[in-house]
Structures are given as C-alpha cells and as structure tokens.
Design a protein around this motif. Sequence first.
Motif, PDB file in Angstrom:
ATOM      1  N   GLY A  18       0.837  -1.200   0.000  1.00  8.52           N
ATOM      2  CA  GLY A  18       0.000   0.000   0.000  1.00  8.52           C
ATOM      3  C   GLY A  18       0.870   1.247   0.000  1.00  8.52           C
ATOM      4  N   ASP A  37      -4.252   1.163  -2.541  1.00  6.11           N
ATOM      5  CA  ASP A  37      -3.951  -0.204  -2.100  1.00  6.11           C
ATOM      6  C   ASP A  37      -3.042  -0.917  -3.103  1.00  6.11           C
ATOM      7  OD1 ASP A  37      -5.730   0.381  -0.107  1.00  6.11           O
ATOM      8  OD2 ASP A  37      -7.372  -0.831  -0.931  1.00  6.11           O
ATOM      9  N   GLY A  72       0.541   0.147  -4.597  1.00  2.00           N
ATOM     10  CA  GLY A  72      -0.434   1.234  -4.713  1.00  2.00           C
ATOM     11  C   GLY A  72       0.253   2.535  -5.093  1.00  2.00           C
ATOM     12  N   HIS A  78      -5.079   2.236  -7.047  1.00  6.92           N
ATOM     13  CA  HIS A  78      -4.737   0.893  -6.597  1.00  6.92           C
ATOM     14  C   HIS A  78      -3.791   0.213  -7.580  1.00  6.92           C
ATOM     15  CE1 HIS A  78      -7.657   1.689  -3.656  1.00  6.92           C
ATOM     16  NE2 HIS A  78      -8.730   1.276  -4.310  1.00  6.92           N
ATOM     17  N   ARG A 124      -2.943  -2.404   2.309  1.00 10.61           N
ATOM     18  CA  ARG A 124      -3.845  -1.256   2.248  1.00 10.61           C
ATOM     19  C   ARG A 124      -3.057   0.061   2.320  1.00 10.61           C
ATOM     20  NH1 ARG A 124      -7.918  -2.828   6.983  1.00 10.61           N
ATOM     21  NH2 ARG A 124      -5.927  -3.481   7.888  1.00 10.61           N
ATOM     22  N   GLY A 125      -3.494   1.020   1.510  1.00 11.28           N
ATOM     23  CA  GLY A 125      -2.864   2.329   1.528  1.00 11.28           C
ATOM     24  C   GLY A 125      -3.298   3.139   2.740  1.00 11.28           C
ATOM     25  N   ALA A 140       1.179   2.678   5.915  1.00 13.72           N
ATOM     26  CA  ALA A 140       0.368   1.796   5.071  1.00 13.72           C
ATOM     27  C   ALA A 140       0.834   0.367   5.320  1.00 13.72           C
ATOM     28  CB  ALA A 140       0.524   2.160   3.597  1.00 13.72           C
TER      29      ALA A 140
END
Length: 425
Positions: A18, A37, A72, A78, A124-125, A140
């Motif tokens: 991320g 992400d 990401g 994404h 996940r970002g 992240a």
Amino acid sequence: MFLDKARIYVKGGDGGNGAVAYRREKYVPMGGPWGGDGGKGGDVILVVDEGLRTLIDFRYQKHYKAERGENGGTKNMHGRKGEDLLIRVPPGTVVRDADTGALLADLTEHGQRVVVARGGRGGRGNTRFASNKDKCPAYAEKGDPGEERWLLLELKLLADVGLIGYPNVGKSTIISRVSAAKPEIANYHFTTIVPNLGVVKVGEESFVMADIPGLIEGAHTGAGLGHEFLRHTERTRLLVHVLDIAGSEGRDPLQDFAVINRELALYSERLARRPQVIAANKMDLPGAEENLARLRQELGEQYPVFPVSAATGQGLDELVKYLARRLPELPPEEAVEAVEPEEVKVTRVEETEPFTLKRDEEGVWVIGGQEVEKHFHRTDFNNEAAVRRFQKILEVLGVDRALREAGIQEGDTVRIMDMEFEWQE
C-alpha cells in the motif's frame, strides 16, 4: 520420453504494498491521505491439457512463481493484480503436498483447474486507516507473501482397458495388433519400460487400451518397478490378463495368473476386484491346447477366456469385440488410493490462540502464531508510524501482558520471525 512422477516448487505472487501519499492541492495546506492499495499477487493454477501425455516438462523446470501485485500509487490509485501463472498438466495427474502427502487434487478432465498456491493479499494504503483519532495516518501495509509449497505430481494413465501379466507374455504385440500403437517388441523381459497407449476402434465405437509393463512377484512392494507400473492400472475399468498359455518360459500359466492377482490384491483390494478377462496367448506354440483345457477347467466359470495368438492374429477380433460390448456396462473408475508402508496420516491442528510464546535455550523470548506473523509481514519497519501501530496490535492481542506474566526483564531480547527487539517498559 515418458515421465510419470515429478516434484516441483510453486509460489503465489506477493501482494503489492500500500502507498503512503497525501493530497497536494492549491489552497489546501493540510490535505488528507491519498495512498492507494497494493494489488493482489497472482495465483499458481494447474490446468489439465488433453494434448499432454507425460510430465516431461517438469524435468527441465521445477520452480514456478506467479507475478507479484503492483504497489499502490498516489491519488488513491490501486496497484494492478499480478498475473496468474497457469501450468499445464496431462489428464490423470494426481497432486499431493510434498511435505504432508495430503491429496490436493485429482485432475482427470480437459480444462479442469486447481489453485495450488494463492497469491498474497495486497497491502492497504494510508487512506484506509484514516479515522477521527488519526485523520492523516503516516503508514500503510505491506502486501502479504504468496503461498509457497513443494508439490508431488503423479500421472495415472486414463485408459479403459489395461493389459496386465508377466513380462514377455505378448502384451505389446497384442496392443500393436489391435491399435495404431507402435511399442518396442523383443524377446526379452522388460522390453516395455513405460506404459503404451493405443486407441482401439470397433465399428463406430472406440476405447483406449494401455499396455502396462510386466509385473512380477513382489510388485506390490516396489519390486521390478512395481509401484511405478501398478498405479497405471488404477483407473482402468477392465483388465485383460495376458497369459503365456504355452508355458514357453518354463512357468505354469495358472500359477502366473495367481501370482499377478495376488500382487494386485496386496497393492489394493479395490483393484483386485476390477473385472478381468483372460487372453490365453501363444496358442500357436506346442503345449498351448493342454494348458488351455486346464485353464478353462479351473477358471472358465469365473472369467471369460479367449484363446489368442498375438503373433498370427488368431482370436484377437473376438477379444476386441467382447471388450467393446462390455465397457459400456462399466462405470468410469475413480482413483484408487493405495496406502504405502511409509505413508503417514497427517492431522492438521488449527491454532485457536492468537499467538504463541516460548523462551529458547539462549533466553530469547520467541513470539509466533498466525495472527502475529500476518501483521508482521504487513508492517514496514522502516516507517516509525507503522512500527508504533504494530506495537499497538501486539498490546491488543495480549502479547505484552503475557510477557510480563512470564517474567520478562528490562533489556531482554524478543524475537518475532527473523527480527529481534529489546524489551523496554
């Protein structure tokens, strides 16, 4: 070249990381988080291809890795998902985990697929972690690593009829007479060292016949490449037991029949119950008529007996027509799982605790467990904010409390995976 066993390494693609990014707009001095992400890693998938007949490709390439997911990006973009890696295998391939022996798949139909190593989840970002308490998170997640394992591939031929019997009784000659197969034929034992497949046509109908290399006494223990050959009889619906009815090599054909059937039963009781037809071969040689009379007297009421001569073609038409009539009455056979002496049943125990804690011989506190390792992989330890979050997760899981209760002291070393920390209150 025929190859019916292979050991390969497969690894799913790692998930992309991320991103940590922020909005940068004119007249907006404190823009919010805007990191996207990471993409999921690609899966490793086995696909059945009916155009393949052996596992020979795996002799030259043993390592297979799917593509990792893309990281990401800024502006909440994404990362792209990693491409799946498709590995083609022939129909009849049985897939096992090399470490546990667990059966993963039994691939029999064209186009059939099975995922053998899943790609890792994308990280996940920082946009995902925004909250009322932390409106602009500076961390992240890293992507999860893809699954990896060693696989054992084993090919079991998909044939309707299997020719079985001692070496040099005429199986190869029979299949060369009734089909387009061109096996090597010579007057010595084990001329056939790999199974031969042939398509037999009877009018508008056809079926696949396999010439299974010669079995000998002790084959169920692996003698004479017994295990290598017996597995190919497991999927056949009907067995043709070829006997040297003339006893041209000094053996009694009735004793040969008993020995081979005993080997089938010792390898697999289910295999021993497979329908059988007796092909009394070498009827053109002296002594054949007397032995045929004995055979019919002893076994004629239990098994259909066809006197044939592979050398002259005598009786082969009648045998083939009978097989073509009999096969539609028999359902396709599922794989027969023969338990080998060294096979061990493995029971997987799912972890119920969120973490494990122990102290090694050097006094290092070792923390493990799926939940802890999952968050460890997702943490960027070069990012101070991410490290603080990881410490908070350990506290929520109860790791800190467990260490204190176990008697940890200031300055003790704590190890998680391949990283060590110094305990400080």
